[in-house]
Design a protein around this motif. Structure first.
Motif, PDB file in Angstrom:
ATOM      1  N   LYS A   1     -14.547 -11.841 -10.292  1.00 36.23           N
ATOM      2  CA  LYS A   1     -13.852 -10.719  -9.677  1.00 36.23           C
ATOM      3  C   LYS A   1     -13.603 -10.983  -8.198  1.00 36.23           C
ATOM      4  N   ARG A   2     -12.415 -10.604  -7.750  1.00 39.38           N
ATOM      5  CA  ARG A   2     -12.036 -10.788  -6.364  1.00 39.38           C
ATOM      6  C   ARG A   2     -11.988  -9.441  -5.650  1.00 39.38           C
ATOM      7  N   LEU A   3     -12.196  -9.457  -4.357  1.00 37.40           N
ATOM      8  CA  LEU A   3     -12.168  -8.208  -3.589  1.00 37.40           C
ATOM      9  C   LEU A   3     -10.778  -7.583  -3.587  1.00 37.40           C
ATOM     10  N   ILE A   4      -9.757  -8.419  -3.765  1.00 36.39           N
ATOM     11  CA  ILE A   4      -8.396  -7.904  -3.769  1.00 36.39           C
ATOM     12  C   ILE A   4      -8.076  -7.136  -5.052  1.00 36.39           C
ATOM     13  N   ASP A   5      -8.911  -7.262  -6.088  1.00 34.77           N
ATOM     14  CA  ASP A   5      -8.664  -6.566  -7.358  1.00 34.77           C
ATOM     15  C   ASP A   5      -8.540  -5.058  -7.158  1.00 34.77           C
ATOM     16  N   GLU A   6      -9.434  -4.487  -6.352  1.00 31.53           N
ATOM     17  CA  GLU A   6      -9.395  -3.040  -6.129  1.00 31.53           C
ATOM     18  C   GLU A   6      -8.129  -2.625  -5.392  1.00 31.53           C
ATOM     19  N   GLU A   7      -7.673  -3.470  -4.473  1.00 29.26           N
ATOM     20  CA  GLU A   7      -6.433  -3.169  -3.754  1.00 29.26           C
ATOM     21  C   GLU A   7      -5.240  -3.197  -4.693  1.00 29.26           C
TER      22      GLU A   7
ATOM     23  N   ASP B   1      -5.185  -2.554  -7.911  1.00 26.89           N
ATOM     24  CA  ASP B   1      -5.220  -1.328  -8.711  1.00 26.89           C
ATOM     25  C   ASP B   1      -4.738  -0.123  -7.896  1.00 26.89           C
ATOM     26  N   LYS B   2      -5.178  -0.068  -6.657  1.00 30.15           N
ATOM     27  CA  LYS B   2      -4.804   1.069  -5.795  1.00 30.15           C
ATOM     28  C   LYS B   2      -3.299   1.123  -5.572  1.00 30.15           C
ATOM     29  N   TYR B   3      -2.719  -0.012  -5.229  1.00 33.99           N
ATOM     30  CA  TYR B   3      -1.292   0.002  -4.906  1.00 33.99           C
ATOM     31  C   TYR B   3      -0.404   0.098  -6.138  1.00 33.99           C
ATOM     32  N   LEU B   4      -0.879  -0.329  -7.296  1.00 28.97           N
ATOM     33  CA  LEU B   4      -0.090  -0.154  -8.517  1.00 28.97           C
ATOM     34  C   LEU B   4       0.065   1.320  -8.870  1.00 28.97           C
ATOM     35  N   GLU B   5      -0.812   2.162  -8.347  1.00 25.50           N
ATOM     36  CA  GLU B   5      -0.703   3.605  -8.573  1.00 25.50           C
ATOM     37  C   GLU B   5       0.128   4.293  -7.495  1.00 25.50           C
ATOM     38  N   MET B   6       0.535   3.525  -6.462  1.00 21.82           N
ATOM     39  CA  MET B   6       1.204   4.132  -5.313  1.00 21.82           C
ATOM     40  C   MET B   6       2.645   3.693  -5.131  1.00 21.82           C
TER      41      MET B   6
ATOM     42  N   LYS C   1      -4.001 -16.572  -7.284  1.00 22.02           N
ATOM     43  CA  LYS C   1      -3.069 -15.446  -7.351  1.00 22.02           C
ATOM     44  C   LYS C   1      -2.672 -15.109  -8.787  1.00 22.02           C
ATOM     45  N   THR C   2      -2.259 -16.138  -9.532  1.00 23.02           N
ATOM     46  CA  THR C   2      -1.777 -15.895 -10.895  1.00 23.02           C
ATOM     47  C   THR C   2      -2.893 -15.370 -11.786  1.00 23.02           C
ATOM     48  N   THR C   3      -4.050 -16.010 -11.725  1.00 18.21           N
ATOM     49  CA  THR C   3      -5.169 -15.585 -12.569  1.00 18.21           C
ATOM     50  C   THR C   3      -5.563 -14.148 -12.278  1.00 18.21           C
ATOM     51  N   THR C   4      -5.602 -13.790 -10.998  1.00 19.84           N
ATOM     52  CA  THR C   4      -5.943 -12.412 -10.628  1.00 19.84           C
ATOM     53  C   THR C   4      -4.860 -11.450 -11.073  1.00 19.84           C
ATOM     54  N   ALA C   5      -3.595 -11.814 -10.850  1.00 17.96           N
ATOM     55  CA  ALA C   5      -2.496 -10.931 -11.242  1.00 17.96           C
ATOM     56  C   ALA C   5      -2.484 -10.694 -12.750  1.00 17.96           C
ATOM     57  N   GLU C   6      -2.877 -11.724 -13.527  1.00 18.28           N
ATOM     58  CA  GLU C   6      -2.912 -11.587 -14.985  1.00 18.28           C
ATOM     59  C   GLU C   6      -3.896 -10.512 -15.433  1.00 18.28           C
ATOM     60  N   GLN C   7      -4.944 -10.272 -14.638  1.00 18.91           N
ATOM     61  CA  GLN C   7      -5.930  -9.255 -15.004  1.00 18.91           C
ATOM     62  C   GLN C   7      -5.339  -7.847 -14.934  1.00 18.91           C
ATOM     63  N   HIS C   8      -4.197  -7.716 -14.253  1.00 17.36           N
ATOM     64  CA  HIS C   8      -3.615  -6.391 -14.012  1.00 17.36           C
ATOM     65  C   HIS C   8      -2.250  -6.220 -14.678  1.00 17.36           C
ATOM     66  N   SER C   9      -1.795  -7.220 -15.441  1.00 14.60           N
ATOM     67  CA  SER C   9      -0.453  -7.155 -16.013  1.00 14.60           C
ATOM     68  C   SER C   9      -0.503  -7.074 -17.539  1.00 14.60           C
ATOM     69  N   ASN C  10       0.593  -6.574 -18.103  1.00 16.20           N
ATOM     70  CA  ASN C  10       0.700  -6.453 -19.564  1.00 16.20           C
ATOM     71  C   ASN C  10       1.764  -7.366 -20.165  1.00 16.20           C
TER      72      ASN C  10
ATOM     73  N   SER D   1      -8.885  -4.581   2.997  1.00 13.26           N
ATOM     74  CA  SER D   1      -8.508  -3.266   2.462  1.00 13.26           C
ATOM     75  C   SER D   1      -8.474  -2.195   3.540  1.00 13.26           C
ATOM     76  N   ASN D   2      -9.075  -2.481   4.688  1.00 14.73           N
ATOM     77  CA  ASN D   2      -9.059  -1.541   5.811  1.00 14.73           C
ATOM     78  C   ASN D   2      -8.124  -2.022   6.922  1.00 14.73           C
ATOM     79  N   GLY D   3      -7.178  -2.851   6.535  1.00 15.96           N
ATOM     80  CA  GLY D   3      -6.198  -3.334   7.507  1.00 15.96           C
ATOM     81  C   GLY D   3      -6.764  -4.347   8.477  1.00 15.96           C
ATOM     82  N   GLY D   4      -7.804  -5.051   8.074  1.00 13.98           N
ATOM     83  CA  GLY D   4      -8.469  -5.987   8.970  1.00 13.98           C
ATOM     84  C   GLY D   4      -7.559  -7.094   9.490  1.00 13.98           C
ATOM     85  N   ARG D   5      -7.677  -7.372  10.752  1.00 16.04           N
ATOM     86  CA  ARG D   5      -6.985  -8.509  11.357  1.00 16.04           C
ATOM     87  C   ARG D   5      -7.875  -9.052  12.467  1.00 16.04           C
TER      88      ARG D   5
END
Length: 423
Positions: free
Chosen positions: A7-13, A15-20, A34-43, A334-338
């Motif tokens: 699991k990656r920390l970006i997973d929660e982000e 999910d959040k933005y797919l609802e927005m 990128k691809t492997t993570t994106a596959e966890q969220h796609s159909n 996720s908190n806009g870190g830079r």
């Protein structure tokens, strides 16, 4: 046997933005997952690089790109930049369907904006994905949350222990945060991944981005010189001078063309200077600090090994800073870190200013061992004192991130944080 997804920390982000929003674009270097993570969220999935189908896909993109968008949503379009017209097709589909979470796009290179008609603002949200942090690779125990420290600077961290030795940190920096390397059982195999990645950059990726055949040797030489200046304020003119003095003549246009390609490939990144109104503009250094998206690229470019770095901790100190920058960027994303840095001609500096989108920030130094903690502590306090004198917004906390064993609060209130305890 199928590799287990980490699991990656970006997973929660995601999910959040797919609802927005209608679509998200995950950008970042090749091989970062990128691809492997994106596959966890796609159909459904469209892989433009599928060798059996690429020609047909590209031809279809020319004739009727909307056909490539058909499929169960969210639909993943992998390496979308191979057919830039898909950007406007996705944007148009989002407008027509008026729904959220329709598409996930991934890309390993940035695209010439002239190839797309609309920015996608309000329809497509960008997320930068970096290689895995020590926490994501299950090496940091994650007992101290950077975000929790922002929320509560008095957070009790006393005695929290890192399980990572200097040898562990050196190996992790040489191996890098490439998911594929973690799937390999042998040390040789794990270290080979970044070596192969570097070869691909030099021999093909830069050429593809520039659209003209690049000289692999020149790309490698530039990366090597860049790596020798990792975590420093060396100017591009200085690096170019170094290259021409020690290797071969590379023209200024060629150098900047390759540097631009390496940035578009998300291989290198510039850390900007923090320029608050606490010194005159002539006193503050404004050069960008040189970093890689992952410290292992610098290690590979310099042809270093865990064995050589354990004998050269001074060099590893610069690589360690890059490791910390990578992880802090992910932990606060996720908190806009830079991140930025501060350095003035009076010698006052902070290796890292960590900013959140709400305006909160922290002053941070990176020190591999404990012998320089006192010096770093005094430096941070001087900078904080100067900020106080100017009645500026105060930092939420001051910290020194180390390669040490124990976390604790210094007598002056500065947090001493082993990188092996962070998340």
């Amino acid at each position: 046997m199928e590799n287990k997804y980490l699991k990656r920390l970006i997973d929660e982000e995601i999910d959040k933005y797919l609802e927005m929003i209608g679509a998200i674009l995950i950008i970042g270097p090749k091989w970062c997952g990128k691809t492997t993570t994106a596959e966890q969220h796609s159909n459904s999935i469209l892989k433009l690089q599928d060798p059996d189908k690429t020609k047909n896909y590209l031809k279809m993109a020319e004739i009727k790109p909307s056909l490539l968008l058909e499929g169960e949503k969210p639909r993943l379009i992998d390496e979308w930049q191979m057919a830039p017209v898909l950007w406007d097709a996705v944007r148009n589909s989002v407008d027509n369907l008026h729904e959220q979470g329709l598409y996930i796009l991934t890309g390993s290179t940035s695209v010439d904006e002239s190839e797309i008609y609309h920015s996608g603002t309000g329809r497509i949200h960008r997320l930068l994905m970096r290689p895995m942090t020590l926490f994501e690779s299950n090496e940091s125990n994650g007992k101290i949350s950077i975000i929790d420290l922002f929320k509560d600077p008095d957070l009790n961290i006393e005695g929290i222990k890192s399980n990572l030795s200097i040898e562990d940190l050196i190996y992790a920096s040489c191996r890098g945060g490439w998911p594929e390397s973690l799937n390999l059982k042998t040390r040789e195999g794990q270290l080979f991944v970044v070596s192969s990645y570097l070869t691909n950059i030099c021999e093909s990726d830069v050429s593809k981005v520039n659209g003209v055949k690049s000289d692999p040797n020149k790309v490698r030489i530039i990366l090597e010189s860049y790596a020798r200046n990792i975590s420093t304020l060396a100017k591009n003119s200085t690096i170019l001078k170094d290259i021409n003095a020690n290797y071969e003549d590379i023209s200024k246009p060629t150098y900047y063309s390759y540097i631009d390609a390496l940035k578009r490939l998300y291989v290198i990144r510039d850390i900007p200077a923090w320029s608050p109104n606490i010194r005159s503009s002539t006193a503050i250094r404004t050069s960008h600090k040189k970093e890689f998206i992952d410290p292992s690229i610098a290690v590979a470019a310099l042809d270093l090994s865990p064995e050589s770095l354990i004998q050269d901790l001074n060099t590893f100190g610069f690589i360690f800073e890059n490791l910390c920058i990578r992880d802090l960027s992910v932990y606060t994303h996720s908190n806009g870190g830079r991140v930025s840095y501060y350095h003035d001609r009076y010698g006052l500096e902070s290796d890292c200013i960590l900013h959140l989108k709400n305006g909160d920030y922290a002053l941070i130094e990176f020190k591999l061992g404990s012998n320089e903690i006192e010096k770093a502590s005094k430096n941070l306090l001087k900078l904080k004192s100067l900020i106080n004198e100017r009645n500026m917004r105060q930092p939420k906390f001051l910290a020194i991130i180390t390669g040490g064993e124990f976390a604790y609060t210094h007598s002056d209130g500065i947090k001493i944080l082993p990188i092996g305890c962070l998340r």
